[in-house]
Design an enzyme around this catalytic site. Structure first.
Site, short mmCIF file in Angstrom:
data_model
loop_
_atom_site.label_atom_id
_atom_site.label_comp_id
_atom_site.label_asym_id
_atom_site.label_seq_id
_atom_site.Cartn_x
_atom_site.Cartn_y
_atom_site.Cartn_z
CB CYS A 80 38.03 30.56 46.44
SG CYS A 80 38.20 28.99 46.19
CG HIS A 186 42.15 31.75 48.17
ND1 HIS A 186 40.94 31.84 48.93
CD2 HIS A 186 41.77 30.14 48.07
CE1 HIS A 186 40.55 31.06 49.23
NE2 HIS A 186 40.62 29.88 48.49
CD GLU A 188 42.42 35.30 50.14
OE1 GLU A 188 41.85 33.94 50.66
OE2 GLU A 188 42.21 35.69 48.91
#
Length: 206
Positions: A80, A186, A188
């Site tokens: 990001c 993202h 994650e």
């Protein structure tokens, strides 16, 4: 070992935990001695470009990371805002970026038939692979990732664009050139699709 560089911005715990889920050893650290032992690096990023760039400089880690990435060619993945920091700069502020990609970070500007689109671009969206690369190996064509951003990267070096995403404009959502890579989303926060990408980074990138 993968080191998530801690310069004060990012979901460090989430990133470390996601790597553990795919069987990779990862730690978050702001200690130059630890960072210098890394086999691979992650540049996280949440928030505003200028604030993130200033924090990165204030920690004194920019030259440490720069030496590893640019001279020792350690693989690095920006997430990001971490990707945006790799560009030359952002319309969000005045700080110079790292300049690792020949790219700029620009704000979404919508009018006409796209005037209804909200900024920030927030939520799940697809990333369509446009170039083969170990980071996007075994790609599910229905892969969806979590985005939250008001600015996006425009790469001038089109051969570095690995995947694209549509949101009113064509977003360069994954970049990769040599040992330097980044995602606008993202991973994650992107469940099994994000795990696939991080597993590729851990296992396929040398």
């Amino acid at each position: 070992m993968i080191v998530v560089v801690d310069y004060g911005v990012g979901n460090l715990g989430s990133i470390v935990n996601m790597f553990k889920k795919v069987g990779a050893k990862a730690v978050a650290s702001s200690d130059p001695a630890v960072i210098k032992t890394a086999e691979k690096l992650i540049l996280p990023g949440v928030g505003a470009f200028d604030a993130a760039m200033r924090k990165f400089h204030e920690t004194g880690l920019v030259p440490v990371v720069g030496e590893l990435v640019l001279e020792k060619k350690i693989p690095v993945l920006g997430l990001c805002v971490g990707l945006q920091l790799m560009t030359k700069g952002s319309e969000e502020g005045r700080e110079a970026g790292l300049g690792w990609f020949d790219a700029e970070t620009v704000r979404f500007k919508f009018d006409g038939e796209n005037a209804h689109l909200k900024v920030p671009h927030m939520g799940w969206n697809e990333a369509h692979v446009v170039r083969e690369h170990p980071l996007v190996a075994d790609w599910d064509p229905e892969s969806r990732f979590y985005f939250v951003h008001s600015y996006h990267v425009v790469a001038k070096e089109t051969d570095a664009v690995l995947a694209e995403t549509e949101y009113g404009v064509n977003i360069h959502s994954i970049l990769g050139r040599g040992n330097i890579m980044g995602t606008q989303f993202h991973p994650e926060k992107s469940h099994r699709f994000g795990m696939r990408l991080l597993k590729n980074f851990a296992e396929n990138i040398r």
